[in-house]
Design a protein around this motif. Structure first.
Motif, PDB file in Angstrom:
ATOM      1  N   ASP A 120      39.267  49.645   1.367  1.00  0.00           N
ATOM      2  CA  ASP A 120      38.148  48.699   1.413  1.00  0.00           C
ATOM      3  C   ASP A 120      38.259  47.654   0.314  1.00  0.00           C
ATOM      4  N   MET A 121      38.579  48.093  -0.904  1.00  0.00           N
ATOM      5  CA  MET A 121      38.655  47.144  -2.023  1.00  0.00           C
ATOM      6  C   MET A 121      39.861  46.220  -1.870  1.00  0.00           C
ATOM      7  N   ILE A 122      40.938  46.715  -1.274  1.00  0.00           N
ATOM      8  CA  ILE A 122      42.125  45.878  -1.044  1.00  0.00           C
ATOM      9  C   ILE A 122      41.811  44.796  -0.016  1.00  0.00           C
ATOM     10  N   ILE A 123      41.172  45.187   1.089  1.00  0.00           N
ATOM     11  CA  ILE A 123      40.815  44.215   2.131  1.00  0.00           C
ATOM     12  C   ILE A 123      39.850  43.169   1.584  1.00  0.00           C
ATOM     13  N   GLU A 124      38.896  43.606   0.784  1.00  0.00           N
ATOM     14  CA  GLU A 124      37.927  42.675   0.188  1.00  0.00           C
ATOM     15  C   GLU A 124      38.631  41.684  -0.730  1.00  0.00           C
ATOM     16  N   PHE A 125      39.599  42.159  -1.486  1.00  0.00           N
ATOM     17  CA  PHE A 125      40.343  41.285  -2.400  1.00  0.00           C
ATOM     18  C   PHE A 125      41.086  40.200  -1.614  1.00  0.00           C
ATOM     19  N   ILE A 126      41.727  40.613  -0.512  1.00  0.00           N
ATOM     20  CA  ILE A 126      42.468  39.651   0.315  1.00  0.00           C
ATOM     21  C   ILE A 126      41.515  38.628   0.941  1.00  0.00           C
ATOM     22  N   LYS A 127      40.362  39.093   1.405  1.00  0.00           N
ATOM     23  CA  LYS A 127      39.365  38.188   1.992  1.00  0.00           C
ATOM     24  C   LYS A 127      38.943  37.126   0.988  1.00  0.00           C
ATOM     25  N   GLU A 128      38.736  37.512  -0.253  1.00  0.00           N
ATOM     26  CA  GLU A 128      38.316  36.561  -1.284  1.00  0.00           C
ATOM     27  C   GLU A 128      39.428  35.551  -1.566  1.00  0.00           C
ATOM     28  N   LEU A 129      40.670  36.022  -1.573  1.00  0.00           N
ATOM     29  CA  LEU A 129      41.788  35.090  -1.762  1.00  0.00           C
ATOM     30  C   LEU A 129      41.859  34.087  -0.610  1.00  0.00           C
ATOM     31  N   GLU A 130      41.613  34.576   0.592  1.00  0.00           N
ATOM     32  CA  GLU A 130      41.634  33.705   1.768  1.00  0.00           C
ATOM     33  C   GLU A 130      40.524  32.667   1.684  1.00  0.00           C
ATOM     34  N   GLU A 131      39.356  33.079   1.273  1.00  0.00           N
ATOM     35  CA  GLU A 131      38.222  32.157   1.147  1.00  0.00           C
ATOM     36  C   GLU A 131      38.492  31.058   0.126  1.00  0.00           C
ATOM     37  N   LYS A 132      39.276  31.382  -0.907  1.00  0.00           N
ATOM     38  CA  LYS A 132      39.600  30.405  -1.946  1.00  0.00           C
ATOM     39  C   LYS A 132      40.832  29.568  -1.594  1.00  0.00           C
ATOM     40  N   GLY A 133      41.431  29.846  -0.459  1.00  0.00           N
ATOM     41  CA  GLY A 133      42.585  29.063  -0.034  1.00  0.00           C
ATOM     42  C   GLY A 133      43.916  29.548  -0.566  1.00  0.00           C
ATOM     43  N   TYR A 134      43.929  30.733  -1.200  1.00  0.00           N
ATOM     44  CA  TYR A 134      45.175  31.259  -1.749  1.00  0.00           C
ATOM     45  C   TYR A 134      45.886  32.190  -0.763  1.00  0.00           C
ATOM     46  N   ALA A 135      45.275  32.461   0.370  1.00  0.00           N
ATOM     47  CA  ALA A 135      45.884  33.340   1.370  1.00  0.00           C
ATOM     48  C   ALA A 135      45.703  32.734   2.749  1.00  0.00           C
ATOM     49  N   TYR A 136      46.647  33.017   3.638  1.00  0.00           N
ATOM     50  CA  TYR A 136      46.555  32.506   5.005  1.00  0.00           C
ATOM     51  C   TYR A 136      47.112  33.554   5.971  1.00  0.00           C
TER      52      TYR A 136
END
Length: 468
Positions: A120-136
């Motif tokens: 859960d914490m890993i998925i949340e971390f990735i979601k936050e990176l995506e929201e900031k434009g650092y993940a796609y």
């Protein structure tokens, strides 16, 4: 002198100042549990156990985390080979790893978070990176956009243009740039997987540590450790992920131990030259293995050989014998410990322990700290040779040794020695043979006891025995 630590990030020694006085947050990358620990992995295990020990010895409360990567490609392949589940593979090799830790005299970590328990914490971390434009997201996978993080490469001192020539990955058309790395991997048919906003899959390797550190230690920790081979790409990617999200340093101090080499090659499972700790422990005690690992500075390469381990074993036994002889003499003191140590012994002990701390405070200089231990051995033997020595001197020597040994672990705690009936019978028979001047039988019994792992010592205070 304040503790100095060589910080990989700055390439210099720096005074160690924890964020909160007296409390240290420390994270060391743990194993991917698809096989037994090899001797190369034992080096960071022992090095950072020693670092933690010294921080605690000097009055700090250390929250020490090391993770278990309990799902990845290697583990999936191992599960297929063994015809068991990935979870079963993890349980098998985590148990073996913990047994090796105990056999190396390494204290358990404060916590061992696992990837499968941190989803859960890993998925949340990735979601936050995506929201900031650092993940796609691309084709069910999620990648980190390295070009958006201006400081990518700062830990390994490489620029982004140079990195694309050194990254050992296959060309992937789904990536915006070759150096982008995976945060979430879409599951292949039949693979173990978890549900996520991007579909069924599992985490990439680097993201787990960032998520675990944030969850259990906070946005910035005091010390992040690991082997030199993790500096790039693993730790570089950790920095990029965390610092893009928080705007703060992931760790104030980065520590990396040097490689353990066999011949001219780095020891590793992938090269097939990894000697297993569980096998080495059958032949060498924890003290010998720790002595070998700590006799070279942690940042320098260390060359492995059986001869080096045998030499370390002799040195560790010399230290253990000095401590054992002191305990024996103290047990024989009819008056017990009375008064204070003599000024001569007290002064020399102060100089020895002062030198020990000075060396440890200089970026954990264990080779020179071991030299201080041998200064103690010499003083112990000189004191033991003096029949007029008061028991207070023995007690002071043992107390000083405990301070140093609690850090280095060269003489790990042993369970109370209890002789079996057979050992007791042979010892009694040998005593009778010696009384009757039957020296041949006496020597035979000594050899027989030796084959049982029992070492006899004839001292002025009588015969003693101990396990080898």
């Amino acid at each position: 002198m304040a503790l100095q630590i060589y910080n990989t990030m700055t390439r210099s020694k720096e005074a160690f100042v924890p964020q909160e006085p007296g409390k240290v947050k420390m994270y060391v990358c743990g194993p991917t549990v698809y096989g037994y620990m090899h001797i190369g992995n034992a080096r960071p295990v022992i090095v950072f156990d020693t670092v933690r020990n010294y921080l605690e010895q000097t009055g700090n409360e250390v929250r020490y985390l090391t993770n278990f990567t309990d799902v990845d490609d290697k583990m999936i392949r191992k599960a297929e080979e063994m015809n068991i589940t990935v979870a079963d593979v993890a349980e098998m090799f985590i148990a073996a790893y913990q047994e090796d830790l105990q056999g190396l005299g390494v204290k358990p970590a404060t916590m061992n978070p696992r990837v499968t328990q941190s989803m859960d914490m890993i998925i949340e971390f990735i979601k936050e990176l995506e929201e900031k434009g650092y993940a796609y997201e691309s084709g069910g996978d999620v990648y980190y956009r390295t070009g958006k993080f201006a400081d990518y490469g700062k830990l390994s001192r490489q620029n982004l243009e140079e990195l694309q020539f050194g990254i050992r990955v296959e060309v992937d058309s789904r990536k915006e740039k070759p150096e982008d790395f995976v945060l979430w991997k879409a599951a292949k048919p039949g693979e173990v997987h978890w549900h996520s906003p991007w579909g069924e899959g599992r985490p990439g390797w680097h993201i787990e540590c960032s998520a675990m550190v944030r969850e259990y230690l906070g946005e910035t920790i005091d010390i992040h450790g690991g082997g030199q081979d993790l500096q790039f790409p693993h730790h570089e990617c950790e920095c990029a992920q965390t610092e893009a999200l928080t705007g703060k340093p992931l760790s104030n101090y980065w520590m990396h131990n040097g490689f353990l080499n066999i011949g001219d090659e780095k020891m590793s499972k992938s090269l097939g030259n990894g000697l297993l700790v569980k096998d080495i422990r059958q032949r060498f005690k924890a003290g010998a293995i720790r002595y070998f690992m700590l006799s070279t500075h942690y940042r320098n390469p260390l060359n492995f050989s059986e001869e080096a381990l045998m030499s370390a074993e002799k040195s560790a036994e010399r230290i253990a014998l000095a401590e054992s002889n002191l305990k024996h003499r103290l047990e024989l003191a009819p008056e017990g410990v009375q008064g204070e140590a003599s000024s001569a012994v007290a002064e020399r002990l102060a100089a020895i322990t002062g030198n020990f701390h000075a060396k440890m405070q200089d970026d954990f200089n264990t080779p020179d700290a071991i030299t201080a231990v041998f200064d103690w051995v010499n003083l112990a033997n000189q004191t033991l040779a003096n029949n007029e020595t008061a028991s207070a001197d023995f007690a002071a020597l043992l107390k000083a040794f405990a301070v140093m040994n609690n850090v280095l672990g060269l003489v790990p705690e042993q369970e109370e020695e209890i002789a079996s009936e057979e050992v007791e019978r042979l010892i009694a028979e040998r005593a009778e043979a010696r009384k009757n001047k039957n020296w041949a039988r006496s020597d035979e019994i000594r050899d027989e006891l030796g084959s049982l792992g029992i070492l006899l010592e004839d001292t002025p205070q009588g015969m003693r025995w101990r396990r080898k």
